[in-house]
Design an enzyme around this catalytic site. Structure first.
Site, mmCIF file in Angstrom:
data_model
loop_
_atom_site.group_PDB
_atom_site.id
_atom_site.type_symbol
_atom_site.label_atom_id
_atom_site.label_comp_id
_atom_site.label_asym_id
_atom_site.label_seq_id
_atom_site.Cartn_x
_atom_site.Cartn_y
_atom_site.Cartn_z
ATOM 1 N N GLY A 91 36.762 71.641 -4.698
ATOM 2 C CA GLY A 91 37.833 72.236 -5.057
ATOM 3 C C GLY A 91 37.867 73.945 -5.316
ATOM 4 N N ARG A 94 37.440 78.818 -8.655
ATOM 5 C CA ARG A 94 37.734 80.175 -9.070
ATOM 6 C C ARG A 94 38.821 80.812 -8.016
ATOM 7 N NH1 ARG A 94 32.434 83.840 -7.708
ATOM 8 N NH2 ARG A 94 31.908 83.092 -5.599
ATOM 9 N N LYS A 114 40.494 85.154 -5.312
ATOM 10 C CA LYS A 114 39.135 84.597 -5.672
ATOM 11 C C LYS A 114 38.665 85.445 -6.807
ATOM 12 C CE LYS A 114 34.719 83.409 -3.290
ATOM 13 N NZ LYS A 114 34.101 83.331 -1.720
ATOM 14 N N ASP A 126 33.248 79.352 -14.845
ATOM 15 C CA ASP A 126 34.324 80.047 -15.849
ATOM 16 C C ASP A 126 35.508 80.685 -15.011
ATOM 17 O OD1 ASP A 126 33.241 82.196 -14.491
ATOM 18 O OD2 ASP A 126 32.168 83.211 -15.991
ATOM 19 N N ARG A 184 39.405 73.218 4.908
ATOM 20 C CA ARG A 184 37.806 72.933 5.274
ATOM 21 C C ARG A 184 37.743 71.782 5.674
ATOM 22 N NH1 ARG A 184 35.944 76.685 0.895
ATOM 23 N NH2 ARG A 184 37.787 77.934 0.286
ATOM 24 N N ASP A 255 32.094 72.119 2.808
ATOM 25 C CA ASP A 255 33.104 72.741 2.064
ATOM 26 C C ASP A 255 33.248 74.253 2.174
ATOM 27 O OD1 ASP A 255 30.622 72.339 0.163
ATOM 28 O OD2 ASP A 255 31.815 74.135 -0.879
#
Length: 490
Positions: A91, A94, A114, A126, A184, A255
Site C-alpha cells: 500500500g 508514503r 510522495k 516514517d 498496479r 506492486d
C-alpha cells in the site's frame, strides 16, 4: 488554457470505490516548506498556469500543508511480489492521492504527493521522502517522457529542513506526481489473495471504464480477456522501449507495475553506460533478478501473476492466449526499435546476425551504449571522418572496422527517400539521465542550489537535440568522480 490552482476541475473517482481499496488520510505538514522545483511541461498537461508555482497556496498544497476543498485524500492498498516473494499487504506507505484533475480536454490526471507522511500502510517507515530520492524521480520521469516512453510525470518538488534518517540524516521533500492512474498489478493481487472476487471485479470495471473505454461495452466473457490482452501488450512494448534506450528499472516488483503500462516508481534505476546486458543497477538486487537483460522475462512473469489475480474474470484459455501474445509483441517491437536505431527500413535475412554481432562487439569492447548509437547516426560511408568518430567509441578502434564495413554494405541496399541521418538522430538520444548527472544535481541541491534541477530537466526533456555547451552530460562520469551506488532506499 492556463488556470490558477483553485480553478482546476477536480474529481475523486477512486475515492468512490468500496472503502476496502484505501484509507482516507490527510498529509502530514512539513515545517516551513519551500519550492525546490516546478515543471511547466507537467503543468501544461493540467492546464495549470505556471504562475501558480509562485503562490503560497501552491507550495502549501504540494507539500501537504494545505488542502483544497475539492480534494479527498487517500492512501491506496495493494500487495505484491517483491523480488519474487509474496508480500500480502503493502500500500501507499508514503504517498497520498489528493484526487484527479480533469482537464478542459477531458483528460484525467491523478495528483499524488510522495513523501507526504505516514499512512496505515507505512509499516516500519516514517512516511517521508528525502530530497535525494525526489530529485531522482523528478528528473527520471521527465527524462523518460523526453524519450517518448510511457511514464508517470512530475509536477513539483517541495522541501523542508525537517530531518529524515536513511543511511544518514537528510532533509525531507515531497514529490507531486501525476498519472492517469496509479493502479498496479498488486492492486488486483491483494483482493484475489484475500478471496474477495467482488472487489477484483469492481476494480477491473473501474479501470476499464475510465482508461480502456473501448472494451467497456463488450460482453463480460470478452471484456476482461480483451482488456488483459491490452495490458499485456502495453507491458511488452514498455519492456522493449526500456531495452532500446538502455534503461534498467531496478525493482520490477508487481506492486511497481502499472496497469496502464507506464514506467512507475523510480528508485534504483540506471541507464547503461558501457553496454553490459547483465547490468544490475540496484545494489540491493544481490541475485540479479532485475538485471537489464532480465527485464523482458520479468515483465512476462509479472503479467502471469496479474492473470492469476484476475481468475475467474477470465477463463483459462483466453488468459493463456493473452500471455502467449507477450513474446510476439515484445519481439516485434524491439525489432522495429533496433532497426530504427540502425536506420534500416527494409528487411534482409542477415539483419539479425548484423545486430547480434554489433551487440556482442559492444559488450566485448565495453562501448558506451548511448554515445555509440548517437555517433552511428552521423555515419556516412563516404565520409572518413564519420567512420573515425564511430570507431573512436571503442578503446581499440580497429575492433569496429569490419562491422562498419558490413553495415555500410547493408546501408547501400536500403531504398528510401527519407533522410536516414535525420531519422536516426530522432531515435538515438544524445542525452540520457546518467547516475553521475543526477548525483551532481542532488549534491548541488543539498547545498541549497536548485537551479541545476531545472537546467537538467530541460536538457532531458529534449534529449535528441544537440544542446551546444552541454556535451559533458552526454558521456560517462568525468575522471575522478566516484561511481554512484543506488539501492532500494534511493
Amino acid at each position: 488554457m492556463n488556470l490558477p490552482l483553485a480553478s482546476l476541475r477536480w474529481d475523486n473517482s477512486f475515492a468512490r470505490l468500496d472503502e476496502a481499496f484505501f484509507q482516507r488520510v490527510l498529509p502530514t505538514p512539513m515545517p516551513a516548506p519551500q519550492l525546490v522545483a516546478f515543471n511547466p511541461d507537467a503543468a501544461a498537461l493540467l492546464g495549470l498556469d505556471p504562475a501558480a508555482a509562485a503562490t503560497e497556496e501552491f507550495v502549501a498544497v504540494m507539500s501537504g500543508n494545505g488542502r483544497l476543498a475539492a480534494m479527498d485524500p487517500l492512501a491506496a492498498i495493494y500487495a505484491g511480489h517483491q523480488f519474487g516473494v509474496w508480500v500480502p499487504e503493502l500500500g501507499d506507505g508514503r504517498a497520498i492521492l489528493l484526487g484527479e484533475i480533469v482537464t478542459p480536454q477531458g483528460s484525467r490526471w491523478e495528483l499524488q504527493l510522495k513523501g507526504a507522511g505516514m499512512t496505515r500502510f507505512s509499516r516500519m517507515g516514517d512516511g517521508r521522502a528525502v530530497l535525494r530520492s525526489t530529485i531522482r524521480e523528478y528528473l527520471a520521469s521527465e527524462a523518460m517522457a523526453g524519450l517518448r516512453i510511457p511514464t508517470t510525470r512530475a509536477l513539483s518538488i517541495t522541501g523542508s529542513s525537517l530531518p529524515v534518517y536513511r543511511e544518514r540524516a537528510e532533509t525531507a521533500a515531497v514529490l507531486a506526481r501525476l498519472a492517469p492512474s496509479h493502479v498496479r498489478f498488486g492492486s488486483f493481487e491483494l483482493f484475489a489473495a484475500r478471496r474477495m472476487p467482488d472487489q477484483v471485479k469492481q476494480l477491473a470495471d473501474y479501470v476499464i471504464t475510465l482508461h480502456f473505454p473501448e472494451f467497456a461495452e463488450l460482453p463480460d466473457e470478452e471484456r476482461y480477456a480483451a482488456w488483459f490482452r491490452e495490458v499485456i501488450d502495453r507491458t511488452a512494448r514498455l519492456m522493449a522501449q526500456w531495452t532500446a534506450v538502455g534503461f534498467a528499472h531496478g525493482v520490477m516488483n508487481t506492486d511497481n507495475m502499472s496497469i496502464l503500462g507506464l514506467t512507475l516508481d523510480y528508485g534504483p534505476y540506471g541507464w547503461l553506460d558501457e553496454y553490459d546486458p547483465g547490468f544490475i543497477c540496484n545494489h540491493t538486487d544481490q541475485t540479479g533478478r532485475y538485471a537489464f537483460d532480465q527485464q523482458p522475462r520479468v515483465g512476462l512473469w509479472n503479467c502471469s501473476r496479474l492473470g492469476e489475480a484476475l481468475f475467474p474474470l477470465i477463463a483459462e484459455q483466453p488468459a493463456l492466449a493473452a500471455l502467449e501474445s507477450y513474446r510476439g509483441t515484445f519481439e516485434t517491437t524491439i525489432d522495429q526499435l533496433i532497426r530504427s536505431k540502425l536506420g534500416l527500413r527494409t528487411t534482409e535475412a542477415d539483419d539479425l546476425a548484423l545486430q547480434g554481432e554489433l551487440f556482442a562487439l559492444m559488450h566485448r569492447e565495453a562501448i558506451d551504449y548511448t554515445r555509440f548509437f548517437r555517433a552511428l547516426s552521423h555515419f556516412n560511408p563516404d565520409d572518413a571522418r564519420t567512420r573515425t568518430a564511430v570507431e573512436a567509441e571503442a578503446a581499440a578502434p580497429a575492433a569496429l572496422t569490419v562491422w562498419l564495413d558490413r553495415y555500410a554494405d547493408r546501408l547501400a541496399r536500403e531504398v528510401t527517400t527519407t533522410d536516414r541521418q535525420a531519422q536516426m538522430l530522432g531515435v538515438n538520444p544524445k542525452f540520457v539521465l546518467r547516475n553521475w548527472v543526477a548525483q551532481e544535481v542532488i549534491e548541488a541541491a543539498e547545498r541549497g542550489e536548485f537551479a541545476p534541477i531545472e537546467a537538467v530537466r530541460q536538457l532531458m526533456a529534449h534529449p535528441f537535440e544537440e544542446h551546444p555547451g552541454w556535451e559533458r552530460y552526454a558521456g560517462p562520469a568525468p575522471a575522478g568522480v566516484v561511481p554512484v551506488e543506488v539501492s532500494c532506499s534511493s
